[in-house]
Design an enzyme around this catalytic site. Structure first.
Site, short mmCIF file in Angstrom:
data_model
loop_
_atom_site.label_atom_id
_atom_site.label_comp_id
_atom_site.label_asym_id
_atom_site.label_seq_id
_atom_site.Cartn_x
_atom_site.Cartn_y
_atom_site.Cartn_z
N PRO A 1 80.99 69.24 107.78
CA PRO A 1 80.52 69.58 108.97
C PRO A 1 81.39 69.44 110.25
CG PRO A 1 78.75 68.24 107.88
CD PRO A 1 80.18 68.15 107.10
N GLU A 2 81.65 70.41 110.99
CA GLU A 2 82.47 70.64 112.02
C GLU A 2 81.80 69.59 113.54
OE1 GLU A 2 84.99 73.70 112.86
OE2 GLU A 2 84.78 74.42 110.84
N LYS B 1 83.85 64.16 114.20
CA LYS B 1 82.97 64.02 113.12
C LYS B 1 82.47 62.51 112.66
CE LYS B 1 85.91 67.87 111.17
NZ LYS B 1 86.70 68.35 110.17
N ARG C 1 93.76 73.29 102.82
CA ARG C 1 92.69 73.93 103.33
C ARG C 1 93.07 75.53 103.32
NH1 ARG C 1 88.77 70.85 105.88
NH2 ARG C 1 87.59 72.40 105.81
#
Length: 269
Positions: free
Chosen positions: A2-3, A52, A258
């Site tokens: 999650p951002e 986060k 990523r």
């Protein structure tokens, strides 16, 4: 993972349901049992997010520190709470609500000093009122690392993940492989201001939308995006599809483990 907008939304949701009420704290999985026993019956007094990282405050100086990581999930529900499964790391429950936490990377009871140490190692968060964008730019402007990698470095700027990284660079026409030191002060100001606006909207809507009004499905006469992450975007997870602006094929590549997405035509500066 999650951002940052998701974590700030969770902080709001925890606060709405539990602040000021006696709370039963349990750990059905057993990994947080001792800390839960110390907290159960206390009131949730405040919640906070930084990047986060989520913090749930009890009493004067007790904090639950949560980092969801790749697999953490939070589920809210109305009372009465159903019997928990043995995958629930942390359950909070009161007379009206319950919330279950499963699979986090971190769920720990920390002191004020330990909490501050976490803040100290994080960069400024665009969603926090105490954020200093100049502190982030000071690190960016000295670095030969790509701006795409720097935006994902939580020590530089906290809360930005793969989606916001890809989308904000597209929105400002910036090649993701440009070195941080080649980003001008004006470009950084524009990136930061845009992240603040986009992430605030993400908190409100609980999803990421980054396309401008002229590029929405309705405006362009195209089908809505269908993706587990939801939201309308320009480049994220759109590899090989045509750019909404110039129709060039969106590219993807691996960067710092990523997937990076960008338009080679719109982001050629």
């Amino acid at each position: 993972m999650p951002e940052g907008h998701t974590i700030h939304r969770l902080a709001q949701d925890y606060a709405t349901r539990f602040t000021g009420t006696p709370t039963r704290v349990t750990s059905p999985q057993g990994k947080f049992t001792d800390a839960a026993a110390l907290l159960t019956g206390a009131e949730l007094t405040r919640t906070e997010a930084h990047g986060k990282h989520l913090f749930l405050g009890f009493r004067a100086a007790d904090w639950i520190h949560i980092h969801l990581g790749l697999f953490g999930k939070v589920t809210f529900g109305d009372a009465p709470a159903p019997p928990p499964t043995d995958t629930v790391r942390l359950r909070l429950a009161n007379a009206t609500s319950y919330v279950d936490l499963r699979g986090p990377t971190t769920c720990a009871l920390v002191t004020d000093a330990e909490k501050q140490a976490i803040h100290d190692r994080l960069g400024p968060d665009p969603l926090r009122p105490d954020a200093d964008p100049a502190a982030a730019y000071a690190r960016v402007s000295r670095s030969r690392t790509t701006i795409a990698a720097l935006l994902m470095d939580q020590k530089v700027i906290a809360g930005v993940g793969n989606v916001y990284r890809a989308e904000v660079l597209f929105r400002h026409g910036i090649d993701p492989y440009r070195a941080g030191r080649d980003i001008t002060p004006a470009e950084w100001d524009a990136i930061w201001t845009d992240l603040v606006a986009l992430m605030r909207e993400g908190v409100r809507n609980n999803r990421i939308d980054t396309v401008r009004p002229e590029h929405t499905p309705h405006a362009m006469g195209r089908p809505p995006r269908v993706d587990d992450h939801g939201g309308e975007v320009y480049v994220y997870r759109r590899a090989t599809l045509p750019c909404h602006v110039c129709t060039t094929e969106i590219r993807t590549a691996d960067l710092a483990a990523r997937n990076l997405f960008w338009c080679p035509t719109c982001q050629n500066r």
